[in-house]
Design a protein around this motif. Structure first.
Motif, short mmCIF file in Angstrom:
data_model
loop_
_atom_site.label_atom_id
_atom_site.label_comp_id
_atom_site.label_asym_id
_atom_site.label_seq_id
_atom_site.Cartn_x
_atom_site.Cartn_y
_atom_site.Cartn_z
N PHE A 81 -61.54 -55.01 54.61
CA PHE A 81 -61.16 -54.26 53.43
C PHE A 81 -60.61 -55.20 52.36
CE2 PHE A 81 -56.51 -54.27 54.02
CZ PHE A 81 -56.39 -54.51 55.37
N ASN A 82 -60.95 -56.48 52.51
CA ASN A 82 -60.55 -57.51 51.56
C ASN A 82 -61.75 -58.37 51.22
OD1 ASN A 82 -57.69 -58.28 50.63
ND2 ASN A 82 -57.34 -57.53 52.69
N MET A 86 -65.56 -56.28 50.84
CA MET A 86 -64.59 -55.25 51.17
C MET A 86 -65.15 -53.84 51.03
SD MET A 86 -61.80 -55.35 48.10
CE MET A 86 -62.21 -55.11 46.37
N ILE A 87 -64.69 -53.00 51.94
CA ILE A 87 -65.05 -51.58 51.97
C ILE A 87 -63.74 -50.80 52.02
CG2 ILE A 87 -67.28 -51.97 53.10
CD1 ILE A 87 -65.98 -51.22 55.75
N PRO A 88 -63.77 -49.49 51.81
CA PRO A 88 -62.52 -48.73 51.90
C PRO A 88 -61.83 -48.95 53.24
CG PRO A 88 -64.24 -47.37 50.93
CD PRO A 88 -64.91 -48.64 51.39
N LEU A 89 -60.52 -48.98 53.19
CA LEU A 89 -59.74 -49.26 54.38
C LEU A 89 -60.08 -48.31 55.52
CD1 LEU A 89 -56.10 -50.38 54.48
CD2 LEU A 89 -56.74 -48.44 55.89
N ALA A 262 -48.63 -46.77 60.64
CA ALA A 262 -50.01 -47.06 60.25
C ALA A 262 -50.89 -45.81 60.39
CB ALA A 262 -50.57 -48.20 61.11
N ASN A 264 -49.83 -42.71 60.20
CA ASN A 264 -49.41 -41.80 59.13
C ASN A 264 -50.10 -42.16 57.82
OD1 ASN A 264 -47.75 -39.64 58.10
ND2 ASN A 264 -46.49 -41.20 57.11
N TYR A 265 -50.16 -43.45 57.55
CA TYR A 265 -50.81 -43.93 56.33
C TYR A 265 -52.30 -43.59 56.34
CZ TYR A 265 -52.84 -47.15 52.94
OH TYR A 265 -53.56 -47.68 51.90
N LEU A 268 -52.62 -39.74 55.76
CA LEU A 268 -52.16 -39.22 54.48
C LEU A 268 -52.88 -39.84 53.30
CD1 LEU A 268 -48.26 -38.87 54.54
CD2 LEU A 268 -49.96 -37.08 54.22
N VAL A 269 -53.24 -41.13 53.42
CA VAL A 269 -53.73 -41.87 52.25
C VAL A 269 -55.16 -42.36 52.43
CG1 VAL A 269 -53.33 -43.85 50.73
CG2 VAL A 269 -51.39 -42.61 51.69
N PRO A 272 -58.11 -39.51 52.91
CA PRO A 272 -58.44 -38.75 51.70
C PRO A 272 -58.88 -39.61 50.54
CG PRO A 272 -56.08 -38.64 52.18
CD PRO A 272 -56.73 -39.26 53.36
N ALA A 273 -58.38 -40.86 50.48
CA ALA A 273 -58.82 -41.74 49.39
C ALA A 273 -60.30 -42.05 49.50
CB ALA A 273 -58.01 -43.04 49.40
N ALA A 274 -60.79 -42.03 50.74
CA ALA A 274 -62.22 -42.28 50.96
C ALA A 274 -63.01 -41.00 50.92
CB ALA A 274 -62.40 -42.99 52.31
N GLY A 275 -62.34 -39.90 50.58
CA GLY A 275 -63.04 -38.63 50.46
C GLY A 275 -63.16 -37.87 51.75
N VAL B 29 -60.52 -50.87 46.60
CA VAL B 29 -61.92 -50.55 46.39
C VAL B 29 -62.13 -49.04 46.33
CG1 VAL B 29 -62.52 -50.57 48.85
CG2 VAL B 29 -64.26 -51.11 47.14
N ILE B 55 -45.38 -44.43 50.89
CA ILE B 55 -46.17 -43.27 50.52
C ILE B 55 -45.27 -42.27 49.81
CG2 ILE B 55 -47.60 -41.36 51.35
CD1 ILE B 55 -48.13 -43.06 53.89
N ALA B 105 -63.08 -40.92 44.89
CA ALA B 105 -63.62 -39.72 45.53
C ALA B 105 -63.19 -38.44 44.82
CB ALA B 105 -63.18 -39.68 47.01
#
Lengths: 279, 144
Positions: A81-82, A86-89, A262, A264-265, A268-269, A272-275, B29, B55, B105
């Motif tokens: 992811f770097n 890099m791709i979404p985490l 980790a 939880n992250y 939560l993040v 959803p950030a990756a859809g 990204v 968060i 997204a």
């Protein structure tokens, strides 16, 4: 109510790099009057004591040698992811996402922050802020183990096996036997258990410690390469940073990758950030 | 003088070698780092002071009056601590303004650039959600 602000301007690559380099060169000198005086203070170059501070990220990539077929196979399996690949985490398989150990020498290239040495007659112990890990570097003349990971041989370790010696004013550390589940760096470059790493630490003056890192891994790379040509650590003069307070100057702040945090992250993040649906 | 020159050259080499890594920061990204959005009247629901990233969860009413549950991330405690953040910088129930780079997204998730409290205090996240200019300024100050 949502307001869109002025879109970000394009990167001013050359000018910003150059200006930041010029200005950053003056920052250490102008930091404090005490800092300027301390650099002139006499110091035994064999004394590595102090809390040493470095940038968070100082990655490889500049001198990576071509890979062997085995090395390429590992590289393709690593989804970072770097960096340029890099791709979404959420989609990355970087082992550090789940708080697996960074391992060695990756922890010299990423999340460096602070480290310190404790020197004794028979060994030097290196302590790292990130993950509160340590390495034992034996200076009693012993040889590195052989057949690591082979039948009857010792197990690979995330931080390998290390021996050290002085070469003039350079503390030279040789390491091998690093568990190949760790990545060499954030870009997903691989390494094998057979990798041999040579670090050279040279105290330039009272406030600066220079590190070079040479990688020799014939299983993964066609020739040795200088992964770190010269990282300069600066002597930390404050007791940790706000939010991660050390008890006193001279102590490493604690910074742990906690699996539950980790997870939880990720829920939560990252997802959803990756859809993807929140878990 | 010769020794100092060697040190400065080494510093230059380090910054040259690492400059690209700053602009390819992990995790970004998934976000549109060119479109900074200001979310006003954000009611804080939770603030996790934790690794790998802090968060902040908060509620925003959309244009139709519906409550949207947002999530914003900042750098780790170690990363944003130098910029004034602590575990107590914000509490559930407080109403703040959140400047955020939104997920590509389209989900209500983003990287926080800064938050502005009701009393006007600002807390910036330079390492993760900073603009390029903000990161350069932090480097000049020797913070990041």
């Amino acid at each position: 109510m949502r307001h869109h602000l002025i879109p970000m301007s394009a990167l001013f690559v050359s000018a910003l790099f150059i200006s930041s380099i010029l200005l950053s060169q003056t920052a250490p000198q102008a930091a404090t009057a005490q800092g300027k005086a301390a650099s002139a203070e006499a110091v035994d170059p064999h004394d590595l004591s102090g809390v040493w501070e470095a940038p968070v990220r100082v990655t490889t990539g500049n001198e990576i040698s071509p890979m062997t077929p085995w090395g390429k196979e590992q590289f393709e399996q690593h989804k970072p992811f770097n960096g340029p690949r890099m791709i979404p985490l959420e989609e990355s398989n970087d082992p550090m996402i789940k708080c697996d150990p960074l391992g060695f020498p990756r922890n010299l290239f990423y999340e460096i922050r602070h480290m310190k040495f404790v020197q004794t007659p028979s060994e030097t112990v290196q302590l790292f802020q990130y993950q509160a890990v340590w390495r034992e570097i034996w200076t009693d003349g012993r040889k590195l183990p052989t057949n690591i990971g082979q039948p009857g041989g010792p197990d690979p370790r995330w931080y390998g096996y290390s021996v050290g010696r002085w070469d003039g004013n350079a503390f030279v550390i040789n390491t091998t036997g690093v568990d190949d589940r760790s990545w060499l760096d954030v870009y997903g470059n691989p390494h094998s258990v057979e990798m041999r790493v040579e670090e050279r630490y040279t105290r330039l003056d009272h406030d600066h410690l220079k590190l070079t890192v040479m990688i020799d891994d014939p299983k993964a790379y066609t020739k040795p390469f200088l992964a770190q040509p010269g990282l300069v650590f600066r002597l930390a003069t404050k007791g940790g940073v706000a939010g991660m307070v050390a008890w006193s100057t001279g102590e490493l702040p604690e910074q742990m990758c906690v699996p539950s945090e980790a997870a939880n992250y990720e829920g939560l993040v990252a997802a959803p950030a990756a859809g993807k649906t929140n878990k | 003088m010769k020794g100092k020159l060697a040190v400065m050259l080494a510093v230059v080499i380090v910054f040259l070698a690492t400059s690209a890594s700053v602009f390819a920061h992990h995790g970004n990204v998934a976000y549109d780092m060119k479109d900074l959005v200001a979310l006003k009247n954000a009611t804080v629901t939770k603030f996790f002071w934790a690794n790998p990233h802090n968060i902040l969860t908060f509620d925003i009413k959309d244009d139709n009056g519906n409550v949207v549950h947002w999530v914003g991330e900042t750098g780790s405690p170690a990363a944003v601590g130098p910029f004034g953040w602590t575990r107590d910088v914000v509490h559930p129930g407080e109403v703040v303004t959140v400047y955020i780079f939104r997920a590509k997204a389209g989900t209500p998730v983003g990287i926080i650039n800064k938050i502005v409290l009701a009393d006007g205090r600002e807390f910036k996240d330079v390492p993760l959600g900073g603009t390029d200019a903000e990161r350069e300024e932090a480097k000049r100050k020797g913070i990041e």
